[in-house]
Write a protein that holds these residues in place. Structure first.
Motif, PDB file in Angstrom:
ATOM      1  N   MET A  72       0.840  -1.200   0.000  1.00 10.36           N
ATOM      2  CA  MET A  72       0.000   0.000   0.000  1.00 10.36           C
ATOM      3  C   MET A  72       0.869   1.241   0.000  1.00 10.36           C
ATOM      4  O   MET A  72       1.827   1.341   0.750  1.00 10.36           O
ATOM      5  CB  MET A  72      -0.914   0.018   1.241  1.00 10.36           C
ATOM      6  N   ASP A  73       0.550   2.168  -0.881  1.00  8.06           N
ATOM      7  CA  ASP A  73       1.173   3.486  -0.876  1.00  8.06           C
ATOM      8  C   ASP A  73       0.189   4.452  -0.224  1.00  8.06           C
ATOM      9  O   ASP A  73      -1.002   4.451  -0.558  1.00  8.06           O
ATOM     10  CB  ASP A  73       1.480   3.960  -2.296  1.00  8.06           C
ATOM     11  N   PHE A  74       0.686   5.283   0.695  1.00 10.60           N
ATOM     12  CA  PHE A  74      -0.218   6.236   1.342  1.00 10.60           C
ATOM     13  C   PHE A  74       0.512   7.511   1.717  1.00 10.60           C
ATOM     14  O   PHE A  74       1.747   7.566   1.739  1.00 10.60           O
ATOM     15  CB  PHE A  74      -0.900   5.616   2.564  1.00 10.60           C
ATOM     16  N   TYR A  75      -0.274   8.529   1.994  1.00 11.74           N
ATOM     17  CA  TYR A  75       0.230   9.856   2.364  1.00 11.74           C
ATOM     18  C   TYR A  75      -0.394  10.245   3.697  1.00 11.74           C
ATOM     19  O   TYR A  75      -1.605  10.079   3.886  1.00 11.74           O
ATOM     20  CB  TYR A  75      -0.162  10.874   1.286  1.00 11.74           C
ATOM     21  N   VAL A  76       0.418  10.751   4.620  1.00 15.75           N
ATOM     22  CA  VAL A  76      -0.099  11.126   5.941  1.00 15.75           C
ATOM     23  C   VAL A  76      -0.707  12.527   5.865  1.00 15.75           C
ATOM     24  O   VAL A  76       0.007  13.527   5.763  1.00 15.75           O
ATOM     25  CB  VAL A  76       1.007  11.070   7.013  1.00 15.75           C
ATOM     26  N   LEU A  77      -2.016  12.581   5.900  1.00 17.54           N
ATOM     27  CA  LEU A  77      -2.734  13.846   5.807  1.00 17.54           C
ATOM     28  C   LEU A  77      -2.770  14.562   7.151  1.00 17.54           C
ATOM     29  O   LEU A  77      -2.756  15.794   7.205  1.00 17.54           O
ATOM     30  CB  LEU A  77      -4.154  13.587   5.305  1.00 17.54           C
ATOM     31  N   ALA A  78      -2.826  13.804   8.242  1.00 17.02           N
ATOM     32  CA  ALA A  78      -2.863  14.414   9.579  1.00 17.02           C
ATOM     33  C   ALA A  78      -2.214  13.477  10.590  1.00 17.02           C
ATOM     34  O   ALA A  78      -2.639  12.326  10.730  1.00 17.02           O
ATOM     35  CB  ALA A  78      -4.296  14.723   9.988  1.00 17.02           C
ATOM     36  N   LYS A  79      -1.195  13.967  11.268  1.00 17.82           N
ATOM     37  CA  LYS A  79      -0.541  13.230  12.343  1.00 17.82           C
ATOM     38  C   LYS A  79      -1.281  13.530  13.643  1.00 17.82           C
ATOM     39  O   LYS A  79      -1.375  14.689  14.065  1.00 17.82           O
ATOM     40  CB  LYS A  79       0.930  13.647  12.451  1.00 17.82           C
ATOM     41  N   CYS A  80      -1.793  12.493  14.286  1.00 19.28           N
ATOM     42  CA  CYS A  80      -2.629  12.688  15.475  1.00 19.28           C
ATOM     43  C   CYS A  80      -1.849  12.431  16.767  1.00 19.28           C
ATOM     44  O   CYS A  80      -0.781  11.816  16.757  1.00 19.28           O
ATOM     45  CB  CYS A  80      -3.829  11.760  15.421  1.00 19.28           C
ATOM     46  N   VAL A  81      -2.410  12.900  17.872  1.00 22.02           N
ATOM     47  CA  VAL A  81      -1.820  12.642  19.188  1.00 22.02           C
ATOM     48  C   VAL A  81      -1.910  11.145  19.485  1.00 22.02           C
ATOM     49  O   VAL A  81      -2.729  10.416  18.905  1.00 22.02           O
ATOM     50  CB  VAL A  81      -2.541  13.459  20.287  1.00 22.02           C
TER      51      VAL A  81
END
Length: 209
Positions: free
Chosen positions: A1-10
């Motif tokens: 799977m290729d993916f992009y981190v849109l939001a890094k969460c706590v």
């Protein structure tokens, strides 16, 4: 799977918000490793690798937030607006109220870190200054996963255009002309720096009063 981190969460959240680049869908993903916001990754046989295939980037994320196509299934996530007319309030627990109605809790790591280090007043001031041009919040339920501002989108687009123009100059102009252009660019940057410093001084003076 290729993916992009849109939001890094706590860490207390179930995972980070990613765009699955194969299916073009936003989803929650819990990795065994620490992920970085605005970074592409590839998982191959359970091995996670940061990549730079440029299938997605931060400009596309901002364009997605402000409704510029991208053909991504939001999968229950939404980009909701805050504009200049809206009244915003943030309490000491990081809960956001818009027009006196509870809206949600911030769970983005960078934004929570900023809130905890700088306090409610500076966080609210940041929102107030940004909402004049427009803000989009990535939300699902009562959780706010990331703030996107139109001013940041404009800045990213200008930087991209500036870089493209500079590359064209270097490729097309003789070396002497490039030197002149570089000198002019340097002068423009110094002038911009002076304007920014004056703006910061003005803002500091406004805060004091």
């Amino acid at each position: 799977m290729d993916f992009y981190v849109l939001a890094k969460c706590v860490d207390s959240e179930k995972g980070d918000i990613i765009i699955d680049l194969s299916d073009k869908v936003i989803k929650i993903y819990k990795a065994l490793y620490q992920l970085k916001e605005d970074q592409e990754y590839q998982i191959n046989e359970d091995v996670l690798t940061a990549t730079n295939y440029f299938q997605w980037d931060v400009i596309k994320s901002y364009e997605l937030a402000f409704g510029r196509g991208q053909n991504v299934n939001k999968n229950g996530f939404r980009f909701l607006s805050i504009n200049e007319r809206d009244s915003v309030r943030i309490d000491n627990n990081g809960l956001l109220y818009i027009n006196n109605l509870f809206f949600g809790k911030f769970v983005n790591k960078k934004e929570v870190d900023f809130f905890q280090s700088e306090g409610v007043h500076k966080f609210k001031l940041k929102l107030e200054s940004s909402k004049k041009e427009g803000i989009k919040l990535l939300v699902k339920g009562k959780k706010i996963y990331r703030i996107f501002t139109r001013s940041k989108l404009k800045s990213l687009q200008e930087d991209l255009l500036y870089g493209q123009n500079l590359l064209e100059l270097i490729e097309e102009k003789p070396i002497v002309d490039v030197k002149k252009q570089m000198d002019r660019i340097e002068a423009d940057l110094k002038q911009a720096k002076d304007l920014i410093l004056r703006a910061i001084d003005t803002l500091t003076e406004i805060k004091r009063n």
